[in-house]
Motif scaffolding. Sequence first.
Motif, PDB file in Angstrom:
ATOM      1  N   UNK A  22     -24.569 -17.987  19.984  1.00  0.00           N
ATOM      2  CA  UNK A  22     -25.520 -17.469  19.005  1.00  0.00           C
ATOM      3  C   UNK A  22     -25.191 -16.009  18.701  1.00  0.00           C
ATOM      4  N   UNK A  23     -24.945 -15.701  17.414  1.00  0.00           N
ATOM      5  CA  UNK A  23     -24.770 -14.319  16.986  1.00  0.00           C
ATOM      6  C   UNK A  23     -26.152 -13.684  16.994  1.00  0.00           C
ATOM      7  N   UNK A  24     -26.351 -12.671  17.837  1.00  0.00           N
ATOM      8  CA  UNK A  24     -27.700 -12.263  18.212  1.00  0.00           C
ATOM      9  C   UNK A  24     -27.851 -10.751  18.190  1.00  0.00           C
ATOM     10  N   UNK A  25     -28.798 -10.282  17.351  1.00  0.00           N
ATOM     11  CA  UNK A  25     -29.086  -8.850  17.280  1.00  0.00           C
ATOM     12  C   UNK A  25     -30.429  -8.505  17.902  1.00  0.00           C
ATOM     13  N   UNK A  26     -31.247  -9.514  18.181  1.00  0.00           N
ATOM     14  CA  UNK A  26     -32.609  -9.287  18.635  1.00  0.00           C
ATOM     15  C   UNK A  26     -33.605  -9.219  17.494  1.00  0.00           C
ATOM     16  N   UNK A  27     -33.114  -9.149  16.250  1.00  0.00           N
ATOM     17  CA  UNK A  27     -33.991  -9.142  15.086  1.00  0.00           C
ATOM     18  C   UNK A  27     -34.532 -10.532  14.794  1.00  0.00           C
ATOM     19  N   UNK A  28     -35.458 -10.595  13.844  1.00  0.00           N
ATOM     20  CA  UNK A  28     -36.158 -11.847  13.568  1.00  0.00           C
ATOM     21  C   UNK A  28     -35.236 -12.948  13.061  1.00  0.00           C
ATOM     22  N   UNK A  43     -26.249 -26.922  22.343  1.00  0.00           N
ATOM     23  CA  UNK A  43     -26.041 -26.337  23.667  1.00  0.00           C
ATOM     24  C   UNK A  43     -25.572 -24.876  23.596  1.00  0.00           C
ATOM     25  N   UNK A  44     -26.499 -23.974  23.300  1.00  0.00           N
ATOM     26  CA  UNK A  44     -26.158 -22.556  23.193  1.00  0.00           C
ATOM     27  C   UNK A  44     -25.978 -21.987  24.599  1.00  0.00           C
ATOM     28  N   UNK A  45     -24.755 -21.543  24.910  1.00  0.00           N
ATOM     29  CA  UNK A  45     -24.449 -21.065  26.245  1.00  0.00           C
ATOM     30  C   UNK A  45     -24.186 -19.565  26.317  1.00  0.00           C
ATOM     31  N   UNK A  46     -24.068 -18.906  25.162  1.00  0.00           N
ATOM     32  CA  UNK A  46     -23.876 -17.457  25.157  1.00  0.00           C
ATOM     33  C   UNK A  46     -24.567 -16.858  23.934  1.00  0.00           C
ATOM     34  N   UNK A  47     -25.103 -15.667  24.114  1.00  0.00           N
ATOM     35  CA  UNK A  47     -25.528 -14.819  23.011  1.00  0.00           C
ATOM     36  C   UNK A  47     -24.475 -13.737  22.848  1.00  0.00           C
ATOM     37  N   UNK A  48     -24.166 -13.379  21.612  1.00  0.00           N
ATOM     38  CA  UNK A  48     -23.168 -12.332  21.359  1.00  0.00           C
ATOM     39  C   UNK A  48     -23.792 -11.269  20.471  1.00  0.00           C
ATOM     40  N   UNK A  64     -30.012  -2.477  19.106  1.00  0.00           N
ATOM     41  CA  UNK A  64     -29.214  -3.573  19.670  1.00  0.00           C
ATOM     42  C   UNK A  64     -29.073  -3.457  21.185  1.00  0.00           C
ATOM     43  N   UNK A  65     -29.338  -2.272  21.742  1.00  0.00           N
ATOM     44  CA  UNK A  65     -29.263  -2.132  23.196  1.00  0.00           C
ATOM     45  C   UNK A  65     -30.381  -2.909  23.899  1.00  0.00           C
ATOM     46  N   UNK A  66     -31.403  -3.310  23.141  1.00  0.00           N
ATOM     47  CA  UNK A  66     -32.504  -4.076  23.722  1.00  0.00           C
ATOM     48  C   UNK A  66     -32.181  -5.555  23.883  1.00  0.00           C
ATOM     49  N   UNK A 218     -37.287  -6.208  15.419  1.00  0.00           N
ATOM     50  CA  UNK A 218     -36.926  -6.666  16.752  1.00  0.00           C
ATOM     51  C   UNK A 218     -38.016  -7.611  17.234  1.00  0.00           C
ATOM     52  N   UNK A 219     -37.618  -8.735  17.814  1.00  0.00           N
ATOM     53  CA  UNK A 219     -38.565  -9.739  18.303  1.00  0.00           C
ATOM     54  C   UNK A 219     -38.887  -9.444  19.765  1.00  0.00           C
ATOM     55  N   UNK A 220     -40.163  -9.169  20.037  1.00  0.00           N
ATOM     56  CA  UNK A 220     -40.555  -8.846  21.407  1.00  0.00           C
ATOM     57  C   UNK A 220     -41.103 -10.063  22.157  1.00  0.00           C
ATOM     58  N   UNK A 221     -41.421 -11.135  21.431  1.00  0.00           N
ATOM     59  CA  UNK A 221     -41.900 -12.340  22.103  1.00  0.00           C
ATOM     60  C   UNK A 221     -41.744 -13.526  21.172  1.00  0.00           C
ATOM     61  N   UNK A 222     -41.626 -14.707  21.769  1.00  0.00           N
ATOM     62  CA  UNK A 222     -41.484 -15.922  20.989  1.00  0.00           C
ATOM     63  C   UNK A 222     -41.451 -17.126  21.908  1.00  0.00           C
ATOM     64  N   UNK A 223     -41.504 -18.321  21.355  1.00  0.00           N
ATOM     65  CA  UNK A 223     -41.548 -19.529  22.167  1.00  0.00           C
ATOM     66  C   UNK A 223     -40.263 -19.786  22.955  1.00  0.00           C
ATOM     67  N   UNK A 224     -39.171 -19.132  22.567  1.00  0.00           N
ATOM     68  CA  UNK A 224     -37.901 -19.290  23.279  1.00  0.00           C
ATOM     69  C   UNK A 224     -37.747 -18.269  24.399  1.00  0.00           C
TER      70      UNK A 224
END
Length: 252
Positions: A22-28, A43-48, A64-66, A218-224
Amino acid sequence: MTDTGDSEPPADGFPRDEPWVSLFSGGKDSSWALYRALEAGLPVERLVTVHPEGDSYMYHTPATDLTALAAESIGIDLVNVHPDDFEAAAATDSGAQGDRELEPLERALEGLRDDLGGLGGVTAGAVESEYQTSRIRAMADRLGCDVFAPLWQEDPRELAGAMLDAGFEIRIVQVAAGGLDESWLGRPLDREALADLERLNEEYGVHLLGEGGEFETFVVDGPHMERRIDLEFERVWEGTRGHVRVTGASLE
């Protein structure tokens, strides 16, 4: 290569016999793409996370440091990419810079493909940016994998509503558009904020999801996520734009 913009996670059509990233910035947007992928059983095994220095054509830049805290809460290992060639690329035209910015990510994904024993696909959170999406699709073709892009060309208001309905708690961490003043920094992106954004869209053309760079989140909480991220921050205002400076962050 397959991508999707369906309103529900697909039941089939994507490989599940190889690991996904998953290409992941922490944003929505990237968080929603990840959430939808997990809901679809990919089967997502890594966040990048790519950490650009300064402004970027390809990547979300603030906070992005978060993503390390977010990855811990989500329970998926994080890979950080710290490219060193963005500044040199900035002297070229935007197309060339975008291509250059993609190179460190592609190298990282090649390494992950070797480490994981294959790569089924990557998730992407683009909504309307053909500039970003075309490059990610071309990269995936070179890597021989798929792209899962559940936000692509979907209605922004429906997407925002779906995020809130799912339980996403979203904070605005950067603004750079007419009508968005200092009071928006750190503000929750909730239904009241969406109503205000709809008015600003009519008056200033602000995109409801900030797709043109009008604001970043930035997403601070969610069902995942297993644990909510508590943020402490200061507002930094620069006259016509601003961002939050995070002074403390922890998992509740």
